[in-house]
Design an enzyme around this catalytic site. Structure first.
Site, PDB file in Angstrom:
ATOM      1  N   SER A 113      43.453 -78.450 -40.640  1.00 35.57           N
ATOM      2  CA  SER A 113      43.781 -77.088 -40.189  1.00 35.57           C
ATOM      3  C   SER A 113      43.534 -77.022 -38.690  1.00 35.57           C
ATOM      4  O   SER A 113      42.388 -77.049 -38.239  1.00 35.57           O
ATOM      5  CB  SER A 113      42.910 -76.064 -40.922  1.00 35.57           C
ATOM      6  OG  SER A 113      43.251 -76.031 -42.283  1.00 35.57           O
TER       7      SER A 113
ATOM      8  N   LYS B 194      48.498 -71.136 -42.567  1.00 35.96           N
ATOM      9  CA  LYS B 194      47.098 -71.425 -42.865  1.00 35.96           C
ATOM     10  C   LYS B 194      46.171 -70.491 -42.081  1.00 35.96           C
ATOM     11  O   LYS B 194      45.148 -70.022 -42.607  1.00 35.96           O
ATOM     12  CB  LYS B 194      46.773 -72.887 -42.539  1.00 35.96           C
ATOM     13  CG  LYS B 194      45.299 -73.270 -42.751  1.00 35.96           C
ATOM     14  CD  LYS B 194      44.840 -73.081 -44.195  1.00 35.96           C
ATOM     15  CE  LYS B 194      43.334 -73.157 -44.350  1.00 35.96           C
ATOM     16  NZ  LYS B 194      42.791 -74.505 -44.410  1.00 35.96           N
TER      17      LYS B 194
ATOM     18  N   LYS C 255      35.983 -71.970 -36.498  1.00 36.07           N
ATOM     19  CA  LYS C 255      37.097 -72.619 -35.798  1.00 36.07           C
ATOM     20  C   LYS C 255      38.426 -71.961 -36.175  1.00 36.07           C
ATOM     21  O   LYS C 255      39.253 -71.649 -35.316  1.00 36.07           O
ATOM     22  CB  LYS C 255      37.094 -74.112 -36.148  1.00 36.07           C
ATOM     23  CG  LYS C 255      38.243 -74.933 -35.578  1.00 36.07           C
ATOM     24  CD  LYS C 255      39.353 -75.196 -36.578  1.00 36.07           C
ATOM     25  CE  LYS C 255      38.905 -75.940 -37.820  1.00 36.07           C
ATOM     26  NZ  LYS C 255      40.018 -76.237 -38.737  1.00 36.07           N
TER      27      LYS C 255
END
Length: 304
Positions: free
Chosen positions: A107, A182, A250
């Site tokens: 990701s 995502k 993140k």
């Protein structure tokens, strides 16, 4: 005659797997169970030992892992790690064969995926971005949701492999599209966990039977995959990482930055991003993202 017919069946692609963490290890093992040949590389020796115990082959370097691979699957934490394994003399692009297909399941930022596809194309290597949702349990059970960006022909070629790893597999658009979806996924999950955490503290402080309350809530409109997956974490204060706060921090950076670039306002997402960041600053970055409960408890005056 039948033997000849059998031998004419196309061979399964040889797979190189780079990154054998919480997600990568069970995913690569599911491919091995399905009959694929998997050669893996990761930085931790115990993870390589786990791969060989499962029937895979451990490589001593990225170059060794990818040199004979038809498909290279990468599953590492963030954009800097993807760039580190892809580029440079020891990286994937310099050592994979022409015509190979990279399936990056990390990701990362959409732009990193777009850049990787462009740089790979210059070397005759194809790329799709294929990040996943479902966490450790989804990886183990092979029921991940996989959102893909890239060319339709490359998606079709990778589909049998992806179907071994997940249940919902969708081509969302060109390179980077999988990462954009995502990022939206991580926004929804974080806000959902935060809402559940606030409800848990409210219920407990009100003296309600928490197990009963979460059961009935999960049977109505408030129910969700998040609550189903994380209910026991809340009840038992079990924050063993299935997906670490560090990684969700993140991801919240990715979605808030990408949203700003396209002019989309994320008022609630921005608040939850700050709550995730504060939890990390308090030393909880290695815990599961259900540990957002700890932040709500602290705000509510509880010792945690």
């Amino acid at each position: 005659m039948s033997n000849l017919a059998d031998s004419s069946q196309p061979a399964r692609p040889a797979i190189a797997w780079i990154g054998l963490g919480i997600m990568g290890s069970p995913m690569s093992e599911n491919l091995i169970k399905a009959g694929y040949s998997v050669t893996g590389f990761t930085l931790e020796q115990d993870k390589l030992d786990r791969l060989t115990a499962a029937g895979g082959t451990a490589a001593a370097s990225i170059a060794e892992a990818v040199k004979d691979a038809d498909v290279v699957i990468t599953m590492v934490p963030a954009s800097p790690q993807v760039e580190a394994i892809a580029y440079g003399p020891d990286g994937i692009l310099e050592n994979a064969r022409q015509g190979a297909l990279i399936v990056d399941m990390s990701s990362i930022t959409p732009q990193t995926s777009v850049d990787l596809a462009k740089n790979a194309a210059a070397k005759g290597i194809r790329v799709i971005d294929a990040p996943v949702s479902g966490g450790e349990a989804g990886a183990i059970e092979a029921v991940l949701s996989i959102m893909v960006g890239g060319e339709k022909a490359d998606f079709d070629e990778a589909l049998p492999i992806l179907e071994t790893l997940g249940k919902t597999i969708v081509l969302c658009g060109p390179h980077g599209s999988g990462q954009t979806v995502k990022a939206a996924n991580q926004l929804i999950v974080a806000v959902n966990i935060q809402a559940c955490a606030e409800a848990v503290v409210f219920l407990e402080k009100s003296g309600v039977d928490l197990q009963a309350a979460l059961d009935v809530l999960n049977g109505g409109l408030a129910g969700s995959t998040v609550l189903t997956r994380k209910k026991d974490n809340f009840l038992n204060r079990d924050f063993k990482p299935g997906f670490r706060i560090d990684l969700h921090h993140k991801d919240m950076g990715i979605v808030t930055d990408a949203a700003r670039n396209v002019g989309a306002a994320l008022p609630v997402g921005a608040v939850v991003a700050q709550l995730v960041a504060s939890l990390r600053a308090q030393g909880d970055g290695g815990l599961d993202h259900s540990a957002l409960l700890r932040a709500v408890e602290r705000l509510s005056g509880q010792q945690v």
